[in-house]
Every structure is written in structure tokens, then in C-alpha cells.
Design an enzyme around this catalytic site. Structure first.
Site, short mmCIF file in Angstrom:
data_model
loop_
_atom_site.label_atom_id
_atom_site.label_comp_id
_atom_site.label_asym_id
_atom_site.label_seq_id
_atom_site.Cartn_x
_atom_site.Cartn_y
_atom_site.Cartn_z
N GLY A 1 0.85 -1.21 0.00
CA GLY A 1 0.00 0.00 0.00
C GLY A 1 0.87 1.24 0.00
O GLY A 1 0.65 2.18 0.76
N ALA A 2 1.90 1.24 -0.90
CA ALA A 2 3.00 2.22 -0.80
C ALA A 2 2.85 3.46 -1.67
O ALA A 2 3.77 4.26 -1.74
CB ALA A 2 4.31 1.51 -1.19
N SER A 3 1.70 3.63 -2.34
CA SER A 3 1.66 4.69 -3.36
C SER A 3 0.99 5.98 -2.90
O SER A 3 1.15 7.01 -3.56
CB SER A 3 0.93 4.16 -4.60
OG SER A 3 -0.32 3.64 -4.23
N GLY B 1 -0.99 8.18 0.79
CA GLY B 1 -1.31 8.20 2.22
C GLY B 1 -0.18 7.72 3.12
O GLY B 1 0.99 8.06 2.91
N ALA C 1 -2.67 -6.70 -4.25
CA ALA C 1 -1.89 -7.26 -3.14
C ALA C 1 -2.62 -8.41 -2.44
O ALA C 1 -2.01 -9.21 -1.73
CB ALA C 1 -1.59 -6.17 -2.11
N TYR D 1 -16.87 4.88 13.50
CA TYR D 1 -15.52 4.37 13.27
C TYR D 1 -15.19 3.22 14.22
O TYR D 1 -15.32 2.06 13.87
CB TYR D 1 -14.46 5.50 13.32
CG TYR D 1 -13.22 5.00 12.62
CD1 TYR D 1 -12.96 5.33 11.29
CD2 TYR D 1 -12.35 4.11 13.24
CE1 TYR D 1 -11.88 4.78 10.62
CE2 TYR D 1 -11.27 3.56 12.58
CZ TYR D 1 -11.04 3.91 11.28
OH TYR D 1 -9.97 3.35 10.61
N VAL E 1 -6.22 13.58 5.71
CA VAL E 1 -7.07 13.50 4.52
C VAL E 1 -6.41 12.56 3.51
O VAL E 1 -5.29 12.81 3.06
CB VAL E 1 -7.26 14.89 3.88
CG1 VAL E 1 -8.19 14.81 2.67
CG2 VAL E 1 -7.81 15.87 4.91
P1 NAD Z 1 -4.85 5.47 0.95
O1 NAD Z 1 -6.14 5.33 0.24
O2 NAD Z 1 -4.11 6.76 0.83
O3 NAD Z 1 -3.80 4.31 0.50
C1 NAD Z 1 -4.19 3.02 0.22
C2 NAD Z 1 -3.06 2.25 -0.43
O4 NAD Z 1 -3.51 0.91 -0.63
C3 NAD Z 1 -2.64 2.78 -1.81
O5 NAD Z 1 -1.24 2.62 -1.96
C4 NAD Z 1 -3.35 1.82 -2.78
O6 NAD Z 1 -2.74 1.67 -4.06
C5 NAD Z 1 -3.25 0.54 -1.98
N1 NAD Z 1 -4.23 -0.48 -2.38
C6 NAD Z 1 -5.58 -0.44 -2.30
N2 NAD Z 1 -6.10 -1.61 -2.75
C7 NAD Z 1 -5.05 -2.38 -3.12
C8 NAD Z 1 -4.92 -3.68 -3.66
N3 NAD Z 1 -5.98 -4.46 -3.90
N4 NAD Z 1 -3.68 -4.14 -3.93
C9 NAD Z 1 -2.57 -3.38 -3.71
N5 NAD Z 1 -2.63 -2.15 -3.18
C10 NAD Z 1 -3.87 -1.66 -2.90
O7 NAD Z 1 -5.16 5.09 2.46
P2 NAD Z 1 -4.59 5.56 3.89
O8 NAD Z 1 -5.57 6.49 4.48
O9 NAD Z 1 -3.16 5.91 3.82
O10 NAD Z 1 -4.77 4.20 4.70
C11 NAD Z 1 -3.73 3.27 4.90
C12 NAD Z 1 -3.93 2.61 6.26
O11 NAD Z 1 -3.81 3.62 7.28
C13 NAD Z 1 -5.32 1.98 6.44
O12 NAD Z 1 -5.20 0.81 7.19
C14 NAD Z 1 -6.06 3.04 7.23
O13 NAD Z 1 -7.13 2.53 7.99
C15 NAD Z 1 -4.92 3.53 8.13
N6 NAD Z 1 -5.17 4.84 8.79
C16 NAD Z 1 -5.60 5.91 8.04
C17 NAD Z 1 -5.87 7.11 8.70
C18 NAD Z 1 -6.37 8.32 7.94
O14 NAD Z 1 -6.87 9.26 8.56
N7 NAD Z 1 -6.22 8.37 6.64
C19 NAD Z 1 -5.66 7.25 10.08
C20 NAD Z 1 -5.17 6.15 10.79
C21 NAD Z 1 -4.94 4.94 10.12
#
Ligand code: NAD
Length: 401
Positions: free
Chosen positions: A55-57, A59, A119, A242, A282
Site C-alpha cells: 500500500g506504498a503509493s 497516504g 496485493a 468508526y 485526509v
Molecule cells: P490510501 O487510500 O491513501 O492508501 C491506500 C493504499 O492501498 C494505496 O497505496 C493503494 O494503491 C493501496 N491499495 C488499495 N487496494 C489495493 C490492492 N488491492 N492491492 C494493492 N494495493 C492496494 O489510504 P490511507 O488512508 O493511507 O490508509 C492506509 C492505512 O492507514 C489503512 O489501514 C487506514 O485505515 C490507516 N489509517 C488511516 C488514517 C487516515 O486518517 N487516513 C488514520 C489512521 C490509520
């Protein structure tokens, strides 16, 4: 070569295209944060040399890859699911972010590789194993940062959809209708048992465990290897949707998976697994949760006024330097979780937010919250409205790493 002036295209609030140059500038800004301090000291007991980020691309996962690469000079393999450019259509933002990561890694002499695919599938796990065997073995750290609305389980072929609903009873709250920018009252009916189970299947710990079990079986983990998955708790006002809602049930499953993985990894190679609880930021994933955009808009104003606001890279850089580097002793809460949400959860911040919450209306939205910031941050995710980018200039959209 496809040079184009890229204008933002939206469907309602959502952007459906991305700006390559805006994405590059976003990535450069994150790299600047991680590279601003000298590389964190190497720990002999817990070196971080080879890092896998699932999930490296975008957030938190993108920030993790950048903090590992530019904060620790680690080699990173990033796995994600992004759309490449296609016949004049721009790629997704995460694709362009990755192009920017590779360009800068090359320039700075850092080793980075990427794998674009599902993934959750066995094929991508196998492909990642091959890449790790050739270029990244043994892996010291695995960051699991997937956020997805659906998952197909390759073992039974079933596709699960995640939902964002309360559990047990309906939940009514203020929210922003992102299209009309009106503050309204929303009532969300409780999830069915099936919806709870399906959300756990998508966002719970099962796939994280499969990644780690695969890496263990293939002997690709270093002695003492560690793994982290990200979670969120937030304040009580958001708990019905949540923490106690469908997504919260999936996050509890992640806690359970961390315990099981820790037991296995400590037996097999002296390793450990943790859940890290991060602050609300966000992202494409968080903006989709009802009620949360309004909460974030108020939170942002309060945190900025107090000078304690942190974005993804500031937190993850702190995670790598203060928690994962050094003597390897981990500071956790009573539930064994790493807490990066300490600034968000400060008593003075939360009491101010909950004081504002019942007073917010469509009319005073821009005074009592920073909804303009929320919108800008959301567009920034797609490379739009990024300071320093000249959007009247044509830009190459047909990029690859
Ligand atoms: P995001 O949407 O920015 O990133 C999601 C990542 O997952 C991307 O790299 C995307 O390409 C990848 N992805 C999605 N489906 C995929 C698949 N089938 N195969 C391969 N890659 C896939 O999300 P984020 O907000 O950074 O969330 C990441 C984690 O952090 C989650 O577990 C989320 O619950 C947690 N989190 C987020 C927040 C927030 O406020 N955004 C706060 C705390 C924790």
C-alpha cells in the site's frame, strides 16, 4: 510523449484524473521532511535495511516508503494497485507519486522497486517474493498500509465489499455533504452481520497474516524482523461510525492478527508485529467515511491554532526515528499498540473540537472549521492546487518508472 495541460476533472467531490507535476511536488515535499534530519542512527539489534511496504503509493504507505528511504536510507519495495496512463488519460495519483519516488531515488542513489497489482492475490505475493529474493532479502520491516473497498480472496474466489456503517443501532450525526457543502444531519442504518463480516474480510488482519506467513515460509525475513499495520481510534464522537462501526471491527481484527503474528514471529525468528494508531489525515480512504470530513475540518483548525498539526510524513518520520530506530524497545499503550495519534488526542484539542461540534452549521462552517483546508488537501492528493505548480504549462502524462 504526451504533453498536455491537465485540468482537474471531477465527479462530484471526487477527482477522476491526476496532475503528474503536482504529484511530484507533493512527493518532493515529503522527501524534504524525511531528509531534513540526518539519517536515523543504525541499530545493531534492529537494523532497517530492506523494507517492504504494502500500500506504498499514497497516504500513510507512501509516507512510510519515503521515511524508510530518505530518513533511514533503507531499500524499499512498494506494492500498490494504481492505474497507469492510457491513451491520453492520466494515470492515478499513486502511479505518479511512485514515478516521482523512483526519479528521486535514482538521483539520490537509493534502491527502490515497485510492484503494481492486487496485493490480495497470490500472484502478486509470489511476484513480490521473487523480487525480494533477488533484490531485498532478508526483509527487516514490513509495513502493511492497504485501504481498499473490496477484496477477492484467492483461496475461495469470493469478493467481499467493505462498508462504513454503525453496528447494532442506527447512528445520527452532523456531516458535510461534500458536493453541496451543506452541514446536514445524516442517519446511517446499522450494518447487517454479513456486512460486518465482509468489512473484516477486506480491512481486517487476514491478508496481513497471509503476507507474513508467505514471507516466513519463503525464508525471506531477517532475524528479528518486525511488521506494522496502521489503525485509527479517534474521539468518542466518531466511535459509532468508526471505532464501534464496521471499520472498527476490522481494526479489532487487526489487533488480534498482530497478537498472533507476534507469537509466530517471535518463535520463528525473534520478530514482532504491532498495530500503530495514527492520526486522522485526509486521504482517499478517510474522505469516504461519513462524518469524518467534518470532524477533520474542525480538528485541523484547532490543531493548527495550537501549532501541533502533523501530516502523514511528519508522523511516520517520527515513527521511524523514535519508535523503530535505536534500542528496539517499543513504547506502546496498555493494548500493546504504538500511538502516533497523541497530538490529535490531546485533552485540550479534543475538548475544543467537541465544543465546536454541536455549533457547526452551513452558515458558520468556514469560521468554526477549516473546510477550505480539507478541500485543498483532498485536491492536493491528486496533484491539484499544489503550491508552486504552474497549471497553465503542458506536462508529460505518459510517465513510467
Ligand atoms: P490510501 O487510500 O491513501 O492508501 C491506500 C493504499 O492501498 C494505496 O497505496 C493503494 O494503491 C493501496 N491499495 C488499495 N487496494 C489495493 C490492492 N488491492 N492491492 C494493492 N494495493 C492496494 O489510504 P490511507 O488512508 O493511507 O490508509 C492506509 C492505512 O492507514 C489503512 O489501514 C487506514 O485505515 C490507516 N489509517 C488511516 C488514517 C487516515 O486518517 N487516513 C488514520 C489512521 C490509520
Amino acid at each position: 510523449m504526451t504533453l498536455e495541460v491537465v485540468k482537474q476533472k471531477s465527479r462530484g467531490f471526487i477527482c477522476v484524473n491526476a496532475h503528474p507535476e503536482g504529484c511530484r511536488v507533493n512527493v518532493e515535499r515529503q522527501i524534504d521532511v524525511a531528509a531534513a534530519q540526518p539519517p536515523a542512527g543504525r541499530s545493531d539489534s534492529h537494523p532497517i535495511s530492506n523494507v517492504l511496504v504494502v500500500g506504498a503509493s499514497t497516504g500513510y504507505g507512501l509516507a512510510s516508503r519515503i521515511a524508510a528511504g530518505w530518513g533511514l536510507r533503507a531499500r524499499t519495495l512498494g506494492v500498490f494497485f494504481e492505474r497507469p496512463p492510457d491513451r491520453g488519460r492520466t494515470a492515478s495519483a499513486g502511479f505518479y507519486n511512485t514515478v516521482a519516488v523512483h526519479q528521486r531515488a535514482k538521483k539520490d542513489g537509493l534502491h527502490a522497486a515497485s510492484l503494481n497489482g492486487d496485493a490480495f492475490s497470490d500472484d502478486v505475493k509470489r511476484e513480490a517474493a521473487e523480487m525480494i529474493r533477488k533484490e531485498f532479502a532478508p526483509v527487516d520491516l514490513v509495513i502493511y498500509s492497504l485501504a481498499s473497498p473490496r477484496r477477492t480472496d484467492p483461496r475461495n474466489g469470493a469478493t467481499y465489499q467493505s462498508t462504513l456503517k454503525p453496528v447494532g443501532q442506527a447512528y445520527s450525526s452532523r456531516t458535510i455533504d461534500l458536493d453541496s457543502e451543506r452541514v446536514t444531519e445524516v442517519t446511517i442504518e446499522p450494518a447487517s452481520e454479513q456486512e460486518v463480516a465482509d468489512t473484516i474480510a477486506v480491512m481486517g488482519g487476514e491478508d496481513w497474516k497471509r503476507w507474513m506467513e508467505m514471507l516466513l515460509e519463503e525464508n525471506l525475513l531477517a532475524s528479528g524482523a518486525r511488521t506494522l499495520a496502521y489503525s485509527y481510534i479517534g474521539p468518542e464522537m466518531t466511535w459509532p461510525i468508526y471505532r464501534d462501526g464496521t471499520i472498527g471491527q476490522a481494526k479489532k481484527d487487526l489487533d488480534r492478527a498482530a497478537g498472533e503474528l507476534s507469537a509466530t514471529m517471535s518463535n520463528r525468528l525473534g520478530g514482532r508485529a504491532w498495530v500503530s494508531v495514527n492520526k486522522a489525515i485526509v486521504t482517499q480512504a478517510s474522505a469516504a467515511i461519513p462524518v469524518v470530513p467534518l470532524y477533520m475540518s474542525i480538528l485541523m483548525k484547532v490543531m493548527q491554532e495550537r501549532g501541533v498539526e502533523e501530516g502523514a510524513i511528519e508522523q511516520i518520520d517520527r515513527l521511524f526515528r523514535e519508535f523503530l530506530s535505536g534500542d528496539g524497545k517499543m513504547r506502546t499503550d496498555a493494548g500493546g499498540r504504538i500511538r502516533l495519534d497523541d497530538q490529535e488526542m490531546r485533552e485540550e484539542v479534543q475538548s475544543k473540537v467537541s465544543g465546536v461540534w454541536p455549533t457547526v452549521t452551513t452558515e458558520n462552517l468556514h469560521q468554526v472549521s477549516d473546510f477550505a483546508w480539507f478541500k485543498r488537501q483532498f485536491r492536493n492528493l491528486f496533484g491539484f492546487e499544489v503550491p508552486g505548480v504552474d497549471y497553465s504549462q503542458p506536462t508529460e502524462i505518459d510517465l513510467a518508472w
